[in-house]
Enzyme design. Structure first.
Site, mmCIF file in Angstrom:
data_model
loop_
_atom_site.group_PDB
_atom_site.id
_atom_site.type_symbol
_atom_site.label_atom_id
_atom_site.label_comp_id
_atom_site.label_asym_id
_atom_site.label_seq_id
_atom_site.Cartn_x
_atom_site.Cartn_y
_atom_site.Cartn_z
ATOM 1 N N SER A 23 -4.525 115.124 -34.893
ATOM 2 C CA SER A 23 -4.172 114.435 -33.556
ATOM 3 C C SER A 23 -5.512 114.067 -32.530
ATOM 4 O O SER A 23 -5.177 113.402 -31.783
ATOM 5 C CB SER A 23 -2.896 115.188 -32.753
ATOM 6 O OG SER A 23 -3.585 116.451 -32.440
ATOM 7 N N ASN A 110 2.036 125.496 -29.246
ATOM 8 C CA ASN A 110 3.493 124.705 -28.950
ATOM 9 C C ASN A 110 3.676 124.701 -27.252
ATOM 10 O O ASN A 110 3.980 123.706 -26.803
ATOM 11 C CB ASN A 110 4.288 125.558 -29.395
ATOM 12 C CG ASN A 110 4.456 125.241 -31.042
ATOM 13 O OD1 ASN A 110 3.709 124.822 -31.658
ATOM 14 N ND2 ASN A 110 5.209 126.011 -31.671
ATOM 15 N N THR A 155 20.590 79.959 -10.239
ATOM 16 C CA THR A 155 21.436 80.721 -11.221
ATOM 17 C C THR A 155 21.397 79.753 -12.317
ATOM 18 O O THR A 155 21.464 78.617 -12.231
ATOM 19 C CB THR A 155 22.901 80.956 -10.670
ATOM 20 O OG1 THR A 155 23.470 79.364 -10.455
ATOM 21 C CG2 THR A 155 22.762 81.644 -9.437
ATOM 22 N N HIS A 156 21.464 80.330 -13.423
ATOM 23 C CA HIS A 156 21.241 79.761 -14.862
ATOM 24 C C HIS A 156 20.031 78.687 -14.990
ATOM 25 O O HIS A 156 19.962 77.678 -15.520
ATOM 26 C CB HIS A 156 22.618 79.000 -15.131
ATOM 27 C CG HIS A 156 23.815 79.674 -15.166
ATOM 28 N ND1 HIS A 156 24.416 80.396 -16.072
ATOM 29 C CD2 HIS A 156 24.656 79.789 -14.050
ATOM 30 C CE1 HIS A 156 25.453 80.899 -15.981
ATOM 31 N NE2 HIS A 156 25.919 80.576 -14.527
ATOM 32 N N SER A 277 -8.906 76.923 -20.908
ATOM 33 C CA SER A 277 -8.887 76.627 -22.549
ATOM 34 C C SER A 277 -10.313 76.051 -23.075
ATOM 35 O O SER A 277 -11.117 75.712 -22.355
ATOM 36 C CB SER A 277 -7.891 75.135 -22.380
ATOM 37 O OG SER A 277 -7.924 74.672 -23.577
ATOM 38 N N LYS A 283 -7.374 72.713 -17.889
ATOM 39 C CA LYS A 283 -6.100 73.628 -17.895
ATOM 40 C C LYS A 283 -6.562 74.972 -16.969
ATOM 41 O O LYS A 283 -7.573 75.232 -16.793
ATOM 42 C CB LYS A 283 -6.107 74.247 -19.388
ATOM 43 C CG LYS A 283 -5.308 73.362 -20.568
ATOM 44 C CD LYS A 283 -3.908 73.118 -20.104
ATOM 45 C CE LYS A 283 -3.109 74.461 -20.125
ATOM 46 N NZ LYS A 283 -2.907 74.755 -21.582
ATOM 47 N N ASN A 285 -4.636 78.674 -16.954
ATOM 48 C CA ASN A 285 -3.624 79.455 -17.706
ATOM 49 C C ASN A 285 -3.230 80.616 -17.036
ATOM 50 O O ASN A 285 -4.240 81.386 -16.449
ATOM 51 C CB ASN A 285 -4.067 79.747 -19.199
ATOM 52 C CG ASN A 285 -4.129 78.347 -20.025
ATOM 53 O OD1 ASN A 285 -3.510 77.444 -19.508
ATOM 54 N ND2 ASN A 285 -5.011 78.421 -20.966
ATOM 55 N N GLU A 290 1.552 86.212 -18.292
ATOM 56 C CA GLU A 290 1.969 85.926 -19.650
ATOM 57 C C GLU A 290 1.867 87.144 -20.450
ATOM 58 O O GLU A 290 2.727 87.630 -21.367
ATOM 59 C CB GLU A 290 1.246 85.002 -20.358
ATOM 60 C CG GLU A 290 1.789 83.391 -19.817
ATOM 61 C CD GLU A 290 0.713 82.468 -20.485
ATOM 62 O OE1 GLU A 290 1.363 81.379 -20.158
ATOM 63 O OE2 GLU A 290 -0.187 82.501 -20.893
ATOM 64 N N TYR A 317 9.815 123.676 -32.434
ATOM 65 C CA TYR A 317 8.827 122.595 -32.660
ATOM 66 C C TYR A 317 8.658 122.262 -33.986
ATOM 67 O O TYR A 317 8.901 122.983 -34.887
ATOM 68 C CB TYR A 317 7.389 123.345 -32.236
ATOM 69 C CG TYR A 317 6.297 122.117 -32.425
ATOM 70 C CD1 TYR A 317 5.982 121.500 -31.600
ATOM 71 C CD2 TYR A 317 5.662 122.090 -33.632
ATOM 72 C CE1 TYR A 317 4.890 120.359 -31.538
ATOM 73 C CE2 TYR A 317 4.523 121.357 -33.607
ATOM 74 C CZ TYR A 317 4.166 120.359 -32.396
ATOM 75 O OH TYR A 317 3.379 119.362 -33.087
ATOM 76 N N GLN A 322 4.350 115.543 -33.029
ATOM 77 C CA GLN A 322 3.010 115.074 -33.013
ATOM 78 C C GLN A 322 3.071 113.737 -32.521
ATOM 79 O O GLN A 322 2.188 113.062 -31.726
ATOM 80 C CB GLN A 322 1.973 115.386 -33.914
ATOM 81 C CG GLN A 322 0.617 114.985 -33.961
ATOM 82 C CD GLN A 322 -0.080 115.375 -34.746
ATOM 83 O OE1 GLN A 322 -0.339 116.283 -34.969
ATOM 84 N NE2 GLN A 322 -0.711 114.439 -35.784
ATOM 85 N N LYS A 325 2.643 111.439 -28.561
ATOM 86 C CA LYS A 325 1.694 111.301 -27.637
ATOM 87 C C LYS A 325 1.299 109.752 -27.469
ATOM 88 O O LYS A 325 1.048 109.475 -26.731
ATOM 89 C CB LYS A 325 0.533 112.204 -28.082
ATOM 90 C CG LYS A 325 0.990 113.416 -27.998
ATOM 91 C CD LYS A 325 -0.317 114.495 -28.269
ATOM 92 C CE LYS A 325 0.560 116.055 -28.409
ATOM 93 N NZ LYS A 325 1.529 116.216 -29.479
#
Length: 471
Positions: A23, A110, A155-156, A277, A283, A285, A290, A317, A322, A325
């Site tokens: 790990s 552990n 709304t909507h 762009s 553009k 962006n 996003e 355990y 493992q 994480k």
């Protein structure tokens, strides 16, 4: 090189097994927490007379040297040493000799790894509360600057009623306040120490778990050793809190994307938080919101992943754990990136108040107030609703808005109309008519800002209290 646990084995570990089970590629993120826990553990061992003070001082000095090497990037981690605990123990033994092996007296990997994760998440939770404070502050400052700015409420995704832009922003302040409170509440479960639980049953050494907790500034220790090493509820809770927080950020991101479009033109994000762009030079962006919107899914996935890992595990355990994480680290990284960007992006955002007002002037979002006007004059609300529906239909058919109608046109729908309707339909009147606690009226919004600023002060104090404790 033989494993620290290799005494029982007669063969070397297959290199594929080493790579598959190691790990260290990801749990090296716990390096400083591992040293922090070890410093407290060895101090406790010395205080309890389990290790000679001379050995304790050598080990502590060695750990501090390892800590400095970690901070400076000098430590090289090895897959053959499996995890962060073995890697640091090898580094310690290289620094101080065989006495370094005494550090592991009275503990197991552990309870050690569980301690590391408690320490790690405790820091991150405080950090995220601080970053949320900064985001709330940016939103509140924008709200204060836009207490007279009116835009359509939706709304909507259809225009519904006019509201103050400040009121809209303060809705997000409320969402992020709940996120802060959830994180603060989760801190109670995170700030419980598993160290001293051993592998699962405790230890035969006369350790003082409460002293370890005091040294590491934990409020309590786990009552049950089995639970201490197998509990990952605190990580699940963090991932759930993070998922809700990312959902809130994603909702705000969606609005920023819409609002900054040519179709809306309600806001403009600063150039520093946008990209262009490669083919279309015009553009601009909104990549940050996003990406935040897109990365929300991976945070949800990390929560579902850990829930699935833990759903059928027997005590205590298991190596499956493992898998607790990588998702946690990924969520922490994702949240850090989003929150560090959001506050300055909101703070530098330009608001197009005129465009928002134009939108309000060119819709029927004041229609409900006509119904309320007629109802106040004695017409049952359901009948008033029908009257206004017909009035709006007439406007649509004649390419007009409600404020464009003459009194004669109004009266063809109801004799109850009079000249005061033109005042009633003004956006400011519509907004300020909602003068109830939590409403969009300017006075109510001003009070909401005051309450939010008081909570900001309390949140700042909470963060500072932890930072003082952790010095």
């Amino acid at each position: 090189m033989s494993k620290l646990w290799g005494g029982r084995f007669t063969k070397q570990t297959n290199h594929l097994v080493e790579e598959y089970t190691a790990s260290i590629k990801f749990d090296q993120a716990l390096a400083l927490e591992d040293v922090q826990g070890s410093l407290a553990h060895v101090t406790m061992l010395g205080t309890c007379g389990i290790l000679p003070q001379e050995d304790v001082e050598k080990i502590k000095a060695g750990l501090l040297r390892v800590q400095e090497k970690i901070k400076s990037g000098e430590v090289e981690y090895s897959v053959s040493d499996e995890d962060i605990h073995m890697n640091i123990e090898k580094q310690l033994i290289a620094e101080v000799g065989p006495v370094g092996g005494k550090l592991h007296t009275g503990r197991s990997r552990n309870d050690q790894v569980a301690t590391d994760m408690h320490l790690y998440l405790r820091k991150r939770v405080v950090e995220f509360v601080g970053l949320l404070h900064d985001l709330q502050e940016a939103l509140i400052n924008q709200a204060k600057q836009n207490q007279a700015t009116i835009l359509p409420g939706y709304t909507h995704l259809q225009r519904a009623q006019p509201i103050l832009f400040a009121h809209h922003l303060m809705a997000y302040v409320s969402m992020f306040q709940r996120d802060i409170e959830r994180l603060q509440d989760s801190y109670k479960r995170i700030n419980v120490l598993p160290l001293g639980a051993g592998a699962l049953a405790g230890t035969t050494f006369a350790i003082d778990r409460h002293l370890s907790a005091e040294l590491l500034h934990f409020d309590a220790v786990y009552d049950n050793s089995l639970d201490a090493v197998s509990d990952r509820d605190f990580i699940i809770e963090f991932l759930a809190d993070a998922s809700i927080l990312m959902m809130h950020l994603s909702r705000l991101s969606e609005e920023l994307v819409l609002w900054s479009s040519t179709e809306f033109r309600f806001v403009e994000l600063d150039d520093a938080f946008c990209t262009g762009s490669s083919i279309m030079p015009q553009k601009k962006n909104p990549d940050v919101p996003e990406l935040v919107r897109g990365k929300t899914g991976r945070v949800y996935g990390n929560l579902m992943g850990l829930l699935t890992v833990l759903k059928s595990l027997p005590l205590a355990y298991n190596k499956d754990m493992q898998e607790d994480k990588e998702g946690m680290f990924d969520t922490v990284s994702t949240l850090q990136g989003a929150l560090q960007l959001f506050a300055p992006m909101i703070a530098t955002m330009k608001v197009n108040a005129e465009q928002m007002r134009n939108a309000v002037n060119q819709d029927f979002s004041n229609a409900t107030d006509i119904a309320d006007f007629l109802a106040a004059k004695g017409l049952p609300f359901r009948q008033a609703h029908e009257v206004i529906g017909k009035t709006v239909l007439y406007c649509i058919q004649n390419n007009k808005y409600l404020l464009d109608l003459t009194m004669d046109e109004f009266k063809q729908f109801s004799p109850l109309f009079d000249d005061t309707i033109y005042h009633v339909l003004q956006p400011e009147t519509v907004v300020n008519a909602r003068n109830v606690y939590g409403g969009t009226a300017s006075g109510q919004v001003a009070q909401a800002i005051e309450r939010a600023e008081e909570r900001l002060t309390a949140t700042h104090a909470w963060v500072q209290e932890y930072l003082e404790k952790s010095k």
